[in-house]
Enzyme design. Sequence first.
Site, PDB file in Angstrom:
ATOM      1  NE  ARG A   1       6.535   4.735   0.346  1.00 18.23           N
ATOM      2  CZ  ARG A   1       6.322   5.503   1.420  1.00 18.23           C
ATOM      3  NH1 ARG A   1       7.319   5.761   2.256  1.00 18.23           N
ATOM      4  NH2 ARG A   1       5.145   6.010   1.662  1.00 18.23           N
TER       5      ARG A   1
ATOM      6  CG  LEU B   1       8.449   2.642   4.444  1.00 18.15           C
ATOM      7  CD1 LEU B   1       8.243   1.505   3.462  1.00 18.15           C
ATOM      8  CD2 LEU B   1       7.134   3.325   4.761  1.00 18.15           C
TER       9      LEU B   1
ATOM     10  NE  ARG C   1      -5.064 -20.073   4.538  1.00 19.78           N
ATOM     11  CZ  ARG C   1      -4.084 -20.896   4.945  1.00 19.78           C
ATOM     12  NH1 ARG C   1      -4.018 -22.122   4.477  1.00 19.78           N
ATOM     13  NH2 ARG C   1      -3.196 -20.484   5.834  1.00 19.78           N
TER      14      ARG C   1
ATOM     15  CG  HIS D   1       1.079 -20.633   2.579  1.00 26.77           C
ATOM     16  ND1 HIS D   1       0.068 -21.498   2.910  1.00 26.77           N
ATOM     17  CD2 HIS D   1       1.347 -19.933   3.702  1.00 26.77           C
ATOM     18  CE1 HIS D   1      -0.256 -21.336   4.182  1.00 26.77           C
ATOM     19  NE2 HIS D   1       0.503 -20.388   4.687  1.00 26.77           N
TER      20      HIS D   1
ATOM     21  CE1 TYR E   1       1.226  -0.206   4.356  1.00 26.64           C
ATOM     22  CE2 TYR E   1       0.109   1.903   4.363  1.00 26.64           C
ATOM     23  CZ  TYR E   1       0.971   1.010   4.958  1.00 26.64           C
ATOM     24  OH  TYR E   1       1.585   1.332   6.145  1.00 26.64           O
TER      25      TYR E   1
HETATM   26  N1  PDD Z   1       3.089   5.188   7.339  1.00 30.99           N
HETATM   27  N2  PDD Z   1       7.843   3.913   8.573  1.00 30.99           N
HETATM   28  C1  PDD Z   1       6.694   3.204   8.610  1.00 30.99           C
HETATM   29  C2  PDD Z   1       6.724   1.832   9.186  1.00 30.99           C
HETATM   30  C3  PDD Z   1       5.508   3.762   8.097  1.00 30.99           C
HETATM   31  O1  PDD Z   1       4.378   3.051   8.122  1.00 30.99           O
HETATM   32  C4  PDD Z   1       5.529   5.090   7.579  1.00 30.99           C
HETATM   33  C5  PDD Z   1       4.304   5.748   7.008  1.00 30.99           C
HETATM   34  C6  PDD Z   1       6.748   5.791   7.573  1.00 30.99           C
HETATM   35  C7  PDD Z   1       6.873   7.184   7.013  1.00 30.99           C
HETATM   36  O2  PDD Z   1       6.744   7.204   5.613  1.00 30.99           O
HETATM   37  P1  PDD Z   1       6.166   8.481   4.840  1.00 30.99           P
HETATM   38  O3  PDD Z   1       7.014   9.646   5.208  1.00 30.99           O
HETATM   39  O4  PDD Z   1       6.285   8.124   3.418  1.00 30.99           O
HETATM   40  O5  PDD Z   1       4.714   8.641   5.293  1.00 30.99           O
HETATM   41  C8  PDD Z   1       7.889   5.162   8.068  1.00 30.99           C
HETATM   42  C9  PDD Z   1       1.848   5.646   6.746  1.00 30.99           C
HETATM   43  C10 PDD Z   1       1.580   7.089   6.952  1.00 30.99           C
HETATM   44  C11 PDD Z   1       0.719   4.749   7.204  1.00 30.99           C
HETATM   45  O6  PDD Z   1       0.956   3.558   7.330  1.00 30.99           O
HETATM   46  O7  PDD Z   1      -0.400   5.234   7.389  1.00 30.99           O
END
Ligand code: PDD
Length: 288
Positions: free
Chosen positions: A58, A210, A106, A108, A39
């Site tokens: 991304r 991330l 289902r 895996h 997502y």
């Molecule tokens: N989350 N690390 C994690 C694990 C995240 O889920 C997110 C963002 C970030 C920051 O990424 P960015 O700057 O691109 O939003 C870092 C989003 C907002 C969410 O899951 O809702």
Amino acid sequence: MIAGVDNDSVVYLNGEYLRLGEARISVLDRGFIFGDGVYDVVPAYGRKPFRMGEHLARLQRSLKAIRIETGWSAGDWEDLVQGLLARSVLQDCTVYLHVTRGAAPREHSFPTQPVQPTIFGMVSSLSRPAAVNRERGLTAVSMDDERWLHCEIKSISLLGNVLAKQYATDAGADEVVQFRDGHLSEGSSCNLWVVKYGILRAPVRDRMILEGIRYAYLMELAAAAGIPFEARPISRLEVGQADELLLTSATREILPIIRLDGRPVGAGSPGPVYARLRADYDRAIAAL
Ligand code: PDD
């Protein structure tokens, strides 16, 4: 019900714009069964997307990493974001994009028969950070990072992140500060930054975090503001001795953490590096 979203909100599902209350997927969808999907969350202000190209790039990296082929180009994704925004009444909002490997018996391993990926999009309202959080700051608790080893993929399998956020909630804190092998990783859904003697530091962009879209963006803002930046492993001790601790995400933008495990971070109030980056971030949004 998600803020600003009700059954009449327009969502996108597999080629159609429809009311949320009418959107249906199969219970055999591999997103539902296995969390087999990715997502992204694109923020928009006054219905203008912020750093959309980076978010969509991304998303495509995440899709490639788990070998889901949608056949969609960057332009197709942009059309979806703009299509959702054009149909929304919300001003400040997020566009949530979600792709799974589709519905299949289902098993895996990936389906052997060709399956259409499930593509879903929705708009939710985005409350910009409240004054109290911007001015007074947030609290956090530290914990060991117990997630998997591919945190660079924006996977919909978020159990580790959900449990981490609940750990903070149960402790009466706003966020977690996670450590893997004694080094800072990230929050439950945000990137983390420390400041010491005016130098801004963040963990290296590897598989343990991330890469937030605000990571490169903050580097840009810091460079323009003459704030030195360094990416390197950050120990627990350094976090404990930081002058400032910051978090960034699409929904929380940039916010200071002023207490960690009940102890003040630095002076225990938002610091000058935060103040500068916060002001620059606000200015960029105002200029959209
Ligand atoms: N989350 N690390 C994690 C694990 C995240 O889920 C997110 C963002 C970030 C920051 O990424 P960015 O700057 O691109 O939003 C870092 C989003 C907002 C969410 O899951 O809702």
